[in-house]
Write an enzyme that holds these catalytic residues in place. Structure first.
Site, mmCIF file in Angstrom:
data_model
loop_
_atom_site.group_PDB
_atom_site.id
_atom_site.type_symbol
_atom_site.label_atom_id
_atom_site.label_comp_id
_atom_site.label_asym_id
_atom_site.label_seq_id
_atom_site.Cartn_x
_atom_site.Cartn_y
_atom_site.Cartn_z
ATOM 1 C CB CYS A 70 0.891 13.334 -0.956
ATOM 2 S SG CYS A 70 1.314 13.629 -2.674
ATOM 3 C CD GLU B 259 4.404 15.314 -8.972
ATOM 4 O OE1 GLU B 259 5.131 15.070 -7.999
ATOM 5 O OE2 GLU B 259 3.942 14.428 -9.703
ATOM 6 C CG HIS C 204 4.547 -16.542 6.524
ATOM 7 N ND1 HIS C 204 4.186 -17.680 5.873
ATOM 8 C CD2 HIS C 204 4.575 -15.574 5.589
ATOM 9 C CE1 HIS C 204 3.986 -17.403 4.592
ATOM 10 N NE2 HIS C 204 4.226 -16.134 4.404
ATOM 11 C CG ASP D 207 8.899 15.677 -8.401
ATOM 12 O OD1 ASP D 207 10.124 15.717 -8.626
ATOM 13 O OD2 ASP D 207 8.252 14.616 -8.390
HETATM 14 C C1 PEP Z 1 6.379 14.644 -4.599
HETATM 15 O O1 PEP Z 1 6.976 14.935 -5.633
HETATM 16 O O2 PEP Z 1 6.279 15.406 -3.615
HETATM 17 C C2 PEP Z 1 5.757 13.325 -4.462
HETATM 18 C C3 PEP Z 1 4.989 13.017 -3.428
HETATM 19 O O3 PEP Z 1 6.043 12.394 -5.417
HETATM 20 P P1 PEP Z 1 7.425 11.568 -5.450
HETATM 21 O O4 PEP Z 1 8.219 11.928 -4.220
HETATM 22 O O5 PEP Z 1 7.050 10.137 -5.516
HETATM 23 O O6 PEP Z 1 8.031 12.092 -6.714
HETATM 24 MG MG MG Z 2 6.710 13.707 -7.404
#
Ligand code: PEP
Ligand code: MG
Length: 534
Positions: free
Chosen positions: A496, A425, A186, A449
């Site tokens: 993201c 995506e 820890h 993706d």
């Molecule tokens: C993406 O495809 O950009 C994404 C954020 O998802 P992952 O990388 O987990 O497929």
């Molecule tokens: Mg993805």
């Protein structure tokens, strides 16, 4: 100059005086005259210790995050464990021990039991059994178990209790060196959460107390009485690291706002509750992508609703009211699970993955949606569906969410009101983003993706690096089109995927009108600096 080599727990460099902390091991009286009195002393002290542990939990949560705070939750669980309580009471009643002696003996017994376990993590809990028992002995004897340090030091100990460490004024702590420890201890978790250099497996003689030292957490090395050249080099590294850290850290609580006053949401991508401390330490304003598949990948079987609920709740609570976007299971393609027993596919990236699994195996989806809905009562939770290519998929996923909501309400379980979003995506999702926008509250563009599917180039194939060009105008136009369709319908849009952290594109993304970026925690502050420079 003497160099001690140990094992690295956490990186970076500290220069300062050594403070050797030795635990107060004053002898305790063995036999008692009145066992009934000892039993009631023990019960009162145990209740007081539990209260102290609750306070430590709150302090750790504020200072070091949810994972570090979990240490004190574990300590409390141990004090409330029936076997632990029975053992103390037996030592008092059967052996005629004082409460102090009974607790000490129980601590030893439990520490030995944990130390013999096969599992490395459980072996590391041996220290916890001793720590929490020592703390209870301190409460019984009316002594404080606090460490008092007046100047910044590198703290050295045979073994450091996390309770002692979290009570320290962080501004007085430069790093940790211990003899006994492990990567799973820890104190190691705490050192990482506090981002301090830490090394274990170093046995220091008492004579080192007060000596100047360099602690190198990367190399796992402690240099006592460094010569002036070594000291100067270490100080130069330290100064450079520190200048940059301070420069970035100064931005932690400032908004991610451009020169002309545009506010951008800067969120973080996480894989589990253990990442929350890092998000907060780097000024993350929310979690833009909680990749829940890691909960499934770290298990030998499907995580239960309770296991998932505990993880989602820990993140929701840890983020203290900031938005947490939980993405439903995105397994398949590069992320395979043996226990799922999926068919072998010729083109797994185009196969049964993510939402396609959830919609064809509704029992898996239902368990996760129930866990997310239950966690939504404990914070600001949103739910997001991955790999959407058709409108019916979103409608079916939403219908399933609604069904789970009704079920939980029928069971009288508290739930919140999560916002619903989809990942953009696939090129199909971009093209129908106007229609998708009618169904949801937000979009988050998964550029990893989206690039692979737009350019028909496998993101896993190292030979295609040159072809997986995230700056290809086709990808950038996809992003722009998504943004236009989203905003025309009042839907927010963030990125993201990894491209969100590409600072050569930040200006372009903002010019397009992107509302937020969600990136790995260490990228948050440099990205905020970039946004603020525009
Ligand atoms: C993406 O495809 O950009 C994404 C954020 O998802 P992952 O990388 O987990 O497929
Ligand atoms: Mg993805």
């Amino acid at each position: 100059m003497k160099v001690y080599s140990g094992k690295s727990i956490n990186g970076s460099v500290a220069v300062g005086k050594i403070f050797i902390y030795s635990k107060n091991s004053a002898a305790v009286k063995e036999k008692a005259d009145d066992s009934a009195l000892e039993l009631s002393r023990y019960e009162n002290a145990s209740a007081a210790a539990c209260e102290q542990l609750d306070e430590l939990y709150q302090k750790a949560l504020a200072d070091a995050g949810v994972e570090a705070a979990g240490i004190f939750e574990f300590h409390r669980m141990m004090l409330e464990d029936d076997d632990y309580i029975d053992s103390v009471k037996e030592f008092i009643s059967d052996n005629g021990y004082t409460a102090e002696m009974a607790v000490k003996s129980t601590g030893k017994k439990f520490a030995a039991m944990f130390a013999e376990m096969d599992d490395e993590y459980m072996r590391a809990r041996s220290t916890d059994a001793k720590d929490v028992s020592d703390m209870l002995v301190s409460v019984l004897s009316g002594k404080s178990s606090r460490l008092n340090i007046n100047e910044p030091v590198i703290l050295a100990a045979e073994e450091l209790t996390p309770g002692g460490a979290i009570q320290l004024d962080k501004s007085k702590l430069l790093g940790f060196v211990t003899d006994i420890g492990s990567d799973n201890s820890h104190t190691a978790i705490l050192a990482r959460s506090l981002d301090l250099p830490a090394v274990y497996d170093v046995k220091l003689p008492e004579s080192c107390n007060g000596k100047m030292a360099i602690l190198d957490g990367c190399k796992g090395e402690l240099i006592i009485d460094p010569d002036s050249e070594t000291l100067e080099k270490a100080k130069a590294i330290l100064q450079k690291n520190e200048e940059r850290r301070l420069q970035l850290h100064a931005l932690k609580d400032l908004p991610a706002v451009t020169g002309d006053g545009r506010r951008i949401k800067l969120y973080a991508n996480i894989a589990g509750p253990e990442d929350v401390a890092d998000v907060l330490a780097n000024g993350g304003e929310g979690v833009g992508l909680f990749r829940t598949e890691f909960l499934y990948m770290n298990n030998d079987d499907y995580p239960t609703e309770e296991e998932q609920f505990a993880a989602y709740k820990a993140v929701a609570e840890g983020m203290k009211g900031k938005e947490v976007i939980i993405r439903t299971l995105d397994i398949g393609a590069d992320k395979q699970l043996d226990y799922m027993k999926m068919d072998n596919e010729v083109n797994p990236a185009l196969g049964c993955r993510a939402i396609r699994i959830c919609l064809t195996r509704p029992e898996i989806f239902r368990t996760q949606l129930r866990a997310i809905l239950r966690a939504s009562a404990y914070g600001n939770v949103s739910v997001m569906f991955p790999m959407i290519a058709s409108l019916w998929e979103v409608r079916e996923a939403k219908a399933m969410l609604e069904k789970c909501r009704q079920e939980l309400l029928g069971e009288g379980i508290d739930i919140g009101c999560p916002r619903v979003g989809v990942m953009i995506e696939t090129p199909a999702a971009v093209i129908i983003s106007d229609m998708l926008a009618e169904e949801v509250d937000f979009f988050s563009i998964g550029t990893n993706d989206l690039t692979q599917y737009t350019l028909a180039a496998d993101r896993q194939n190292p030979n295609l690096e040159k072809f997986v060009d995230t700056h290809n105008p086709a990808v950038l136009r996809m992003i722009r089109m998504t943004e236009e369709n989203a905003h025309a319908r009042g839907v927010s849009v963030a990125i993201c995927g990894e491209l969100g952290a590409d600072m050569t594109l930040t200006e372009e993304f903002l010019a397009m009108g992107i509302d937020g970026l969600s990136v790995a925690p260490p990228k948050l502050l440099p990205l905020k600096e970039k946004v603020r420079s525009l």
